[in-house]
Every structure is written in C-alpha cells, then in structure tokens.
Design an enzyme around this catalytic site. Sequence first.
Site, mmCIF file in Angstrom:
data_model
loop_
_atom_site.group_PDB
_atom_site.id
_atom_site.type_symbol
_atom_site.label_atom_id
_atom_site.label_comp_id
_atom_site.label_asym_id
_atom_site.label_seq_id
_atom_site.Cartn_x
_atom_site.Cartn_y
_atom_site.Cartn_z
ATOM 1 N N SER A 98 0.855 -1.183 0.000
ATOM 2 C CA SER A 98 0.000 0.000 0.000
ATOM 3 C C SER A 98 0.888 1.229 0.000
ATOM 4 O O SER A 98 2.092 1.150 0.302
ATOM 5 C CB SER A 98 -0.887 -0.013 1.259
ATOM 6 O OG SER A 98 -1.443 1.259 1.525
ATOM 7 N N TYR A 109 -1.905 -1.996 10.276
ATOM 8 C CA TYR A 109 -1.894 -1.941 8.811
ATOM 9 C C TYR A 109 -0.570 -1.394 8.299
ATOM 10 O O TYR A 109 0.055 -1.959 7.388
ATOM 11 C CB TYR A 109 -3.062 -1.074 8.338
ATOM 12 C CG TYR A 109 -3.291 -1.063 6.849
ATOM 13 C CD1 TYR A 109 -3.992 -2.087 6.227
ATOM 14 C CD2 TYR A 109 -2.832 -0.015 6.052
ATOM 15 C CE1 TYR A 109 -4.234 -2.077 4.861
ATOM 16 C CE2 TYR A 109 -3.057 0.004 4.689
ATOM 17 C CZ TYR A 109 -3.756 -1.027 4.096
ATOM 18 O OH TYR A 109 -3.978 -1.009 2.739
#
Length: 269
Positions: free
Chosen positions: A142, A155
């Site tokens: 990401s 995350y």
Amino acid sequence: MLKGKTALVTGSTGGIGEAFARAFAAEGCNVMMNGLGDAAAIEKLRTSIAQEHGVKVAYHNADVGAPAEIEAMVRATEKQLGPVDILVNNAVVRHYHKIEDFPATEWDRAIAVDLSAAFHTIRLTMRGMKQRGWGRIINMSSIHGRMAVPNRVDYVTAKHAIIGMTRGVALECADSGVTINALMPGWVLTPHAEGQITRQIAATGDSREKALNTLMSVRQPSQRPIMPADIAAFGVFLCSGPGAHINGAALPMDGAWQAGFMLTAGNST
C-alpha cells in the site's frame, strides 16, 4: 502466455482481489478465489467469471489468518485446478485505534491476515514454482507501506513488512524463473473507499462528486481514484515476458502521492 496456468488470489470476493480474478481469467488462467461474503453472491460471482471467460474458477473459504486453512486452500487448488503458477496475496483486515487502545487480539489478527498469510502461501507454493521454472507472486502492499498514518499501526506495520518479505524472497528465487513483487496502490475505488465516500456525504451533505473531490484533495495529486481493474492489469503485465525482469520491487500506483509527500516534506525544511 498465461492460458492454462493456475492463479490463486486471496481476498478476491470483491474489490482489488476480484479485479485480479477477472483479469487472470480473461488471460485464460484457471482461478481459485478466496474471501468473505454471502455464499450465494460468491457463487454467482464465481459462476459468472467462469462462464464469461471459459475457464475453471473455484472458491475456497479458508480463513487466511489460520495456517492450517491456508494449507488446505493450497492443496484444494492443486487438486481442482493444478499447481499454483500465480499467487496474489491480497486479503486484508483493517482496524483503527491509538496504540494505547489497540486490542491485542486485533493486532494478532491483523498480522496473521495482512502479513503471515503471505508467508504461508509463498512457503507452500514456492517449491513447485522453482521446480517448474516459472512463477509469479504479487503481494499487495500500500501507499502506507512507505508512508505512515496515525491510528493504524497494524496496517502500516504489515504493509511495510510485506515489502521486506518481498525483497528477501526475491533474492532467494532470482535465478529460478520465479518473480515476486509488491504493489503499493494509493486510494483505490474499492467497497472500502465507497464507505469513506458515504461517510463524507453523511457528514457534509455534499454530492458524491464533491465528496470524492474532497477525499482526493488530501491524497493523490492526480485527483483521480485508482480503479481496481488498473491494478489488476499491472499485475497481468508482471506475469508477461517483459515482466520477468521485474523482481523484488515495491511498485507504486498512487497518482504521485509519494512524490507529492516528498516535495512537501522537502519544502518544509
């Protein structure tokens, strides 16, 4: 080139994973899907992809946070579709807490799904890929694998770590015909993003277009969301002939988000 190969895509019952499943099926791959959702809706999706592209599409409901279930999924793929040639590690869970309030169980779950699952799928498929002299592994990182944000330490940690895993494994398979790369998308128009848009509309009363523009204005300099199909198309390229030269890379698809961040940071010093 990909016709008849087998692709395993985790987290593929919607969003980016579904786009990968569709893209590889369109290239003639047989596809094992995996993920959460309504059983009837998943079966309808599976059937529609198979019929549209004339390939075999199967589904396995493995919880990728559980190593034993991951192994069962890989073995089922081999039995139903053949050895795994293409692996996309896309499954993800998300939590939002300050670290002092972060439940330990949610941290453990996030690391299991967002990071350890990739280790296990790679561990279970790499030997066969090396023996056959060809394999493609795509790990979904990401923008937050390079840039942190608050209240999402699970995350951010997992997406940083998946890049390290990608690089380490690439050195182990560099001369084998197997490649492994990480994709680093910015803001993608997924069901998760649609939820952000809905919340923005509810909070402000804005139109959908204005809400989308507001969300983009603090993110991607391109001012355009990334479409799941575009990410999947990049993944297909990585499986092509020229893609064989890309290995161990962390590849951004972020509308200049990282470039803009670096420019802002540089101007502030």
